[in-house]
Write a protein that holds these residues in place. Structure first.
Motif, short mmCIF file in Angstrom:
data_model
loop_
_atom_site.label_atom_id
_atom_site.label_comp_id
_atom_site.label_asym_id
_atom_site.label_seq_id
_atom_site.Cartn_x
_atom_site.Cartn_y
_atom_site.Cartn_z
N ASP A 1 1.17 -1.03 -0.11
CA ASP A 1 -0.25 0.11 -0.22
C ASP A 1 0.79 1.22 0.04
O ASP A 1 -0.13 2.27 -0.30
CB ASP A 1 -1.01 -0.14 1.40
N ASP A 2 1.87 1.09 0.39
CA ASP A 2 3.12 2.08 0.09
C ASP A 2 3.67 2.41 -0.71
O ASP A 2 4.86 3.19 -0.77
CB ASP A 2 3.70 2.73 1.71
N GLU A 3 3.39 1.72 -1.72
CA GLU A 3 4.27 1.43 -2.87
C GLU A 3 3.72 1.35 -3.94
O GLU A 3 2.31 1.03 -4.35
CB GLU A 3 4.36 -0.34 -2.69
N GLY A 4 4.66 2.88 -5.23
CA GLY A 4 3.83 2.28 -6.63
C GLY A 4 3.95 1.30 -6.96
O GLY A 4 5.12 0.02 -6.99
N GLU A 5 3.81 1.35 -8.58
CA GLU A 5 3.78 -0.54 -9.00
C GLU A 5 3.45 -0.31 -10.78
O GLU A 5 2.54 0.34 -10.98
CB GLU A 5 3.46 -1.49 -8.82
N ILE B 1 7.89 6.37 -12.08
CA ILE B 1 9.28 7.03 -11.01
C ILE B 1 8.30 8.51 -10.61
O ILE B 1 7.88 8.73 -9.26
CB ILE B 1 10.44 7.54 -10.77
N SER B 2 7.93 9.22 -11.31
CA SER B 2 7.92 10.94 -10.86
C SER B 2 6.53 10.79 -10.31
O SER B 2 5.70 11.29 -9.50
CB SER B 2 7.15 11.63 -12.41
N ARG B 3 5.31 9.57 -11.11
CA ARG B 3 4.13 9.16 -10.65
C ARG B 3 3.73 8.74 -9.06
O ARG B 3 3.56 8.78 -8.78
CB ARG B 3 3.10 8.13 -11.51
N THR B 4 4.61 7.77 -8.63
CA THR B 4 4.54 7.90 -7.44
C THR B 4 4.96 8.49 -6.48
O THR B 4 4.50 8.12 -5.30
CB THR B 4 5.81 6.36 -7.63
N ARG B 5 6.20 9.12 -6.79
CA ARG B 5 6.35 10.20 -5.77
C ARG B 5 5.07 11.49 -5.61
O ARG B 5 4.63 12.06 -5.19
CB ARG B 5 7.32 11.04 -6.59
N GLU B 6 4.41 11.92 -7.25
CA GLU B 6 3.13 12.59 -7.04
C GLU B 6 2.26 11.83 -5.69
O GLU B 6 1.32 12.30 -5.05
CB GLU B 6 2.53 12.85 -8.70
#
Length: 160
Positions: free
Chosen positions: A78-82, A106-111
């Motif tokens: 839940d605290d990770e992008g994939e 990577i940018s989307r995960t940061r957003e």
């Protein structure tokens, strides 16, 4: 060459599906129902985020970003992008398209304020592995898995 990374539009879904199948067929990875999953760009757009790389000549690549709650998530917490199903058209290989699509994920995960991005890659996709490692991803062997017998996937992560 000016490349734009953006969400796919409905008129592109069929072409995105075919591009993805072609990219994975190049590596011999398309088996059974997986080809249907790769072609299902409209479904990915509805249940995840479908991104494309394009220039004036057309589509160059695609990736599916899988936010929390997406049925397309495989190993993300839940605290990770994939992300999944990153594919580059044969004519665009070696031009940095895979890197650009990965950087967008990577940018989307940061957003989204997540602490890490993860993904799986078939063990023989060594060109992709080099891209991920160059961007700072590390192997997560404890999350390696096999969706079907004979298809082994390495897990990778990048802490943000």
């Amino acid at each position: 060459m000016t490349v734009e990374i953006r969400p796919a539009v409905p008129a592109e879904y069929d072409a995105v599906g075919e591009l993805t199948v072609e990219a994975y067929s190049h590596d011999g990875f398309v088996r059974g129902e997986y080809a249907m999953t790769l072609r299902a760009a409209a479904d990915r757009a509805a249940k995840a985020e479908l991104w494309v790389a394009a220039d004036a000549s057309g589509l160059l690549g695609t990736v599916t970003y899988c936010p929390v709650g997406s049925v397309y998530r495989e190993i993300g917490r839940d605290d990770e992008g994939e992300f999944r199903m990153l594919g580059v058209a044969g004519r665009a290989r070696g031009l940095g398209i895979g890197t650009a699509l990965t950087e967008r994920c990577i940018s989307r995960t940061r957003e989204l304020g997540q602490r890490r991005i993860v993904m799986s890659s078939a063990v023989y996709m060594t060109t992709a592995h080099r891209i991920y490692e160059r961007l700072g991803f590390v192997r997560l062997p404890e999350r390696d898995w096999s969706p079907i017998p004979g298809v082994d996937l390495y897990a990778f992560a990048l802490d943000l």
